[in-house]
Design an enzyme around this catalytic site. Structure first.
Site, PDB file in Angstrom:
ATOM      1  N   TYR A 121       2.677   7.437   3.015  1.00  0.00           N
ATOM      2  CA  TYR A 121       2.787   6.122   3.644  1.00  0.00           C
ATOM      3  C   TYR A 121       1.866   5.116   2.940  1.00  0.00           C
ATOM      4  O   TYR A 121       2.261   3.996   2.628  1.00  0.00           O
ATOM      5  CB  TYR A 121       2.462   6.219   5.139  1.00  0.00           C
ATOM      6  CG  TYR A 121       2.654   4.889   5.806  1.00  0.00           C
ATOM      7  CD1 TYR A 121       3.936   4.394   6.015  1.00  0.00           C
ATOM      8  CD2 TYR A 121       1.570   4.110   6.177  1.00  0.00           C
ATOM      9  CE1 TYR A 121       4.133   3.152   6.589  1.00  0.00           C
ATOM     10  CE2 TYR A 121       1.750   2.866   6.750  1.00  0.00           C
ATOM     11  CZ  TYR A 121       3.028   2.386   6.953  1.00  0.00           C
ATOM     12  OH  TYR A 121       3.209   1.163   7.504  1.00  0.00           O
ATOM     13  N   HIS A 122       0.628   5.537   2.705  1.00  0.00           N
ATOM     14  CA  HIS A 122      -0.306   4.735   1.909  1.00  0.00           C
ATOM     15  C   HIS A 122      -0.667   5.517   0.651  1.00  0.00           C
ATOM     16  O   HIS A 122      -0.846   6.723   0.721  1.00  0.00           O
ATOM     17  CB  HIS A 122      -1.606   4.471   2.673  1.00  0.00           C
ATOM     18  CG  HIS A 122      -1.446   3.509   3.808  1.00  0.00           C
ATOM     19  ND1 HIS A 122      -2.028   3.728   5.033  1.00  0.00           N
ATOM     20  CD2 HIS A 122      -0.789   2.331   3.903  1.00  0.00           C
ATOM     21  CE1 HIS A 122      -1.726   2.716   5.836  1.00  0.00           C
ATOM     22  NE2 HIS A 122      -0.980   1.854   5.183  1.00  0.00           N
ATOM     23  N   HIS A 133       6.211  -3.494  13.832  1.00  0.00           N
ATOM     24  CA  HIS A 133       6.719  -3.880  12.527  1.00  0.00           C
ATOM     25  C   HIS A 133       8.179  -3.468  12.354  1.00  0.00           C
ATOM     26  O   HIS A 133       8.618  -2.491  12.931  1.00  0.00           O
ATOM     27  CB  HIS A 133       5.910  -3.216  11.411  1.00  0.00           C
ATOM     28  CG  HIS A 133       4.563  -3.830  11.200  1.00  0.00           C
ATOM     29  ND1 HIS A 133       4.289  -5.147  11.454  1.00  0.00           N
ATOM     30  CD2 HIS A 133       3.414  -3.292  10.733  1.00  0.00           C
ATOM     31  CE1 HIS A 133       3.021  -5.387  11.160  1.00  0.00           C
ATOM     32  NE2 HIS A 133       2.461  -4.277  10.732  1.00  0.00           N
ATOM     33  N   THR A 171       1.581  -7.584   6.777  1.00  0.00           N
ATOM     34  CA  THR A 171       0.677  -8.270   5.863  1.00  0.00           C
ATOM     35  C   THR A 171       1.394  -8.603   4.552  1.00  0.00           C
ATOM     36  O   THR A 171       1.261  -9.704   4.020  1.00  0.00           O
ATOM     37  CB  THR A 171      -0.530  -7.374   5.558  1.00  0.00           C
ATOM     38  OG1 THR A 171      -1.140  -7.001   6.799  1.00  0.00           O
ATOM     39  CG2 THR A 171      -1.538  -8.079   4.694  1.00  0.00           C
ATOM     40  N   ASN A 182      -5.545  -5.108   2.943  1.00  0.00           N
ATOM     41  CA  ASN A 182      -6.360  -4.256   3.797  1.00  0.00           C
ATOM     42  C   ASN A 182      -7.442  -3.451   3.075  1.00  0.00           C
ATOM     43  O   ASN A 182      -7.653  -2.272   3.386  1.00  0.00           O
ATOM     44  CB  ASN A 182      -5.451  -3.337   4.625  1.00  0.00           C
ATOM     45  CG  ASN A 182      -4.758  -4.133   5.718  1.00  0.00           C
ATOM     46  OD1 ASN A 182      -5.399  -4.992   6.343  1.00  0.00           O
ATOM     47  ND2 ASN A 182      -3.480  -3.896   5.941  1.00  0.00           N
ATOM     48  N   ASN A 199       0.786  -1.231   0.000  1.00  0.00           N
ATOM     49  CA  ASN A 199       0.000   0.000   0.000  1.00  0.00           C
ATOM     50  C   ASN A 199       0.821   1.286   0.000  1.00  0.00           C
ATOM     51  O   ASN A 199       0.281   2.365   0.218  1.00  0.00           O
ATOM     52  CB  ASN A 199      -0.977  -0.014   1.178  1.00  0.00           C
ATOM     53  CG  ASN A 199      -2.142  -0.952   0.918  1.00  0.00           C
ATOM     54  OD1 ASN A 199      -2.479  -1.209  -0.242  1.00  0.00           O
ATOM     55  ND2 ASN A 199      -2.756  -1.467   1.966  1.00  0.00           N
TER      56      ASN A 199
HETATM   57  O1  CDP Z   1      -1.313  -4.596   7.681  1.00  0.00           O
HETATM   58  P1  CDP Z   1      -0.205  -3.611   7.520  1.00  0.00           P
HETATM   59  O2  CDP Z   1      -0.306  -2.435   8.438  1.00  0.00           O
HETATM   60  O3  CDP Z   1       1.115  -4.309   7.586  1.00  0.00           O
HETATM   61  O4  CDP Z   1      -0.304  -3.117   5.992  1.00  0.00           O
HETATM   62  P2  CDP Z   1      -0.717  -1.812   5.146  1.00  0.00           P
HETATM   63  O5  CDP Z   1      -0.241  -0.576   5.777  1.00  0.00           O
HETATM   64  O6  CDP Z   1      -2.143  -1.893   4.768  1.00  0.00           O
HETATM   65  O7  CDP Z   1       0.157  -2.090   3.836  1.00  0.00           O
HETATM   66  C1  CDP Z   1       0.148  -3.337   3.204  1.00  0.00           C
HETATM   67  C2  CDP Z   1       1.564  -3.847   3.038  1.00  0.00           C
HETATM   68  O8  CDP Z   1       2.279  -3.012   2.123  1.00  0.00           O
HETATM   69  C3  CDP Z   1       2.388  -3.799   4.321  1.00  0.00           C
HETATM   70  O9  CDP Z   1       2.143  -4.925   5.105  1.00  0.00           O
HETATM   71  C4  CDP Z   1       3.807  -3.705   3.795  1.00  0.00           C
HETATM   72  O10 CDP Z   1       4.291  -4.992   3.475  1.00  0.00           O
HETATM   73  C5  CDP Z   1       3.637  -2.901   2.508  1.00  0.00           C
HETATM   74  N1  CDP Z   1       3.950  -1.463   2.693  1.00  0.00           N
HETATM   75  C6  CDP Z   1       5.233  -1.007   2.392  1.00  0.00           C
HETATM   76  O11 CDP Z   1       6.111  -1.793   2.037  1.00  0.00           O
HETATM   77  N2  CDP Z   1       5.519   0.343   2.501  1.00  0.00           N
HETATM   78  C7  CDP Z   1       4.584   1.216   2.905  1.00  0.00           C
HETATM   79  N3  CDP Z   1       4.892   2.520   2.968  1.00  0.00           N
HETATM   80  C8  CDP Z   1       3.294   0.759   3.237  1.00  0.00           C
HETATM   81  C9  CDP Z   1       3.003  -0.587   3.115  1.00  0.00           C
END
Ligand code: CDP
Length: 317
Positions: free
Chosen positions: A276-277, A291, A242, A132, A109
């Site tokens: 970030y997202h 994390h 994730t 997510n 994301n």
């Molecule tokens: O569940 P989680 O908070 O880990 O995930 P998320 O923020 O919804 O993003 C999905 C996945 O994308 C993460 O688990 C990371 O593996 C990856 N990610 C990343 O590499 N760099 C970011 N800035 C954000 C997410």
């Protein structure tokens, strides 16, 4: 066989919060990237010693019954009861049973996807995994639309759907779920106690409105197994993200794995700010509790360089 170098150094891994070490662009390397079939198969075999994605992707109906008590993985002292609704939504057989795909995309994301133009490329893969319940429609050019599996941490209900406080938010979530149109919805329901009600709300909504999704709830052993695998390869992850969970699972049923939207750094390779997202309204980084994303990224980058997976962190052609 020879050891797979994932950590890439014999010194203890340190958390690198800066862009240091990524100044060597990944892009030129990616131009001459070639899939290493031998290595991919070796990794699949190694991971199979710790977990089997076909089984660990979901608890099956035969193994639980309503009223069973489950201890949360991260909150061992807290328990939940398997509700009637949860029981009904457990799959009878693994949604990945006997599945094999030529190429898979795992879409993280990170805001690095914005203006990447990767949507078309992502959608050409045989199996597309997203995380997510991230929005796709408004970002289709950069992230694509195809979704075969999407994860949903219970916290998403709070973060993106205002804990369903009113009919509008419930309707929004319902629309998003309907749009999944038969794909797998993967809900880590047994990880942390905080998500108890949220998982129940979603289960209820799916049943009440006969939403066409194939629900899956990861096995109780998955998380420890994934950590175990990476630890053996000197990648000391406290709590796999994730994205890393998805990569680890995908090695089982995907021949080639392409990662997009993995970039846990506030600046891109040209030193421009990154959200970030990709769907965040603002720039800014909050530290992710538990994390160790940059560490994970380093491991993935090593695998990219060896041809075990392909990371795309810039634009697609
Ligand atoms: O569940 P989680 O908070 O880990 O995930 P998320 O923020 O919804 O993003 C999905 C996945 O994308 C993460 O688990 C990371 O593996 C990856 N990610 C990343 O590499 N760099 C970011 N800035 C954000 C997410």
């Amino acid at each position: 066989g020879a050891e797979v170098v994932i950590n890439g150094s014999s010194s203890p891994a340190v958390v690198d919060r800066s862009n240091e070490g990524f100044k060597r662009n990944i892009q030129p390397a990616s131009a001459k990237w070639r899939h290493n079939q031998t290595l991919s198969l070796r990794i699949r075999k190694q991971i199979l010693k710790f977990l089997d994605a076909e089984k660990d992707i979901s608890v099956l109906k035969g193994t639980l019954k309503p009223g069973d008590i489950i201890h949360y993985i991260f909150d061992r002292d807290s328990t939940m009861n398997v509700s009637q609704n949860l029981y009904e939504l457990l799959p009878r057989t693994s949604p990945l049973k006997n599945k094999h795909f030529g190429t898979c995309a795992i879409v993280g994301n990170s805001g690095v996807l914005l203006n990447s133009g990767c949507g078309q490329e992502i959608d050409t893969h045989s199996f597309v995994i997203r995380c997510n319940l991230a929005p796709v429609q408004e970002y289709a050019r950069d992230v694509g639309l195809k979704t075969d599996l999407v994860t949903m941490n219970p916290s998403v209900i709070q973060r993106a759907f205002e804990d369903l406080v009113n009919a509008t938010w419930r309707e929004k979530l319902l629309q998003r779920l309907h749009s999944l149109n038969g794909s797998i919805l993967w809900i880590p329901a047994f990880m942390a106690r905080g998500g108890k009600e949220r998982v129940e709300w979603v289960n209820e909504l799916i049943l009440k409105h006969r939403v066409n999704v194939r629900t899956a709830y990861p096995s109780l052993r998955l998380l420890h197994a994934v950590r175990g695998y990476w630890l053996t390869n000197k990648v000391h992850i406290k709590r796999p993200t994730t994205g890393l969970l998805m990569y680890t699972l995908a090695t089982r049923f995907c021949n080639q794995i392409y990662l997009y939207g993995f970039w846990p750094f506030p600046l891109d390779q040209n030193q421009n700010p990154v959200k970030y997202h990709y769907y965040d309204s603002k720039y800014g980084y909050t530290s992710q509790a538990g994390h160790t994303m940059p560490l994970e990224f380093k491991a993935l980058k090593n695998l990219h360089e060896q041809g075990a997976l392909k990371l795309t962190v810039g634009q697609c052609d």
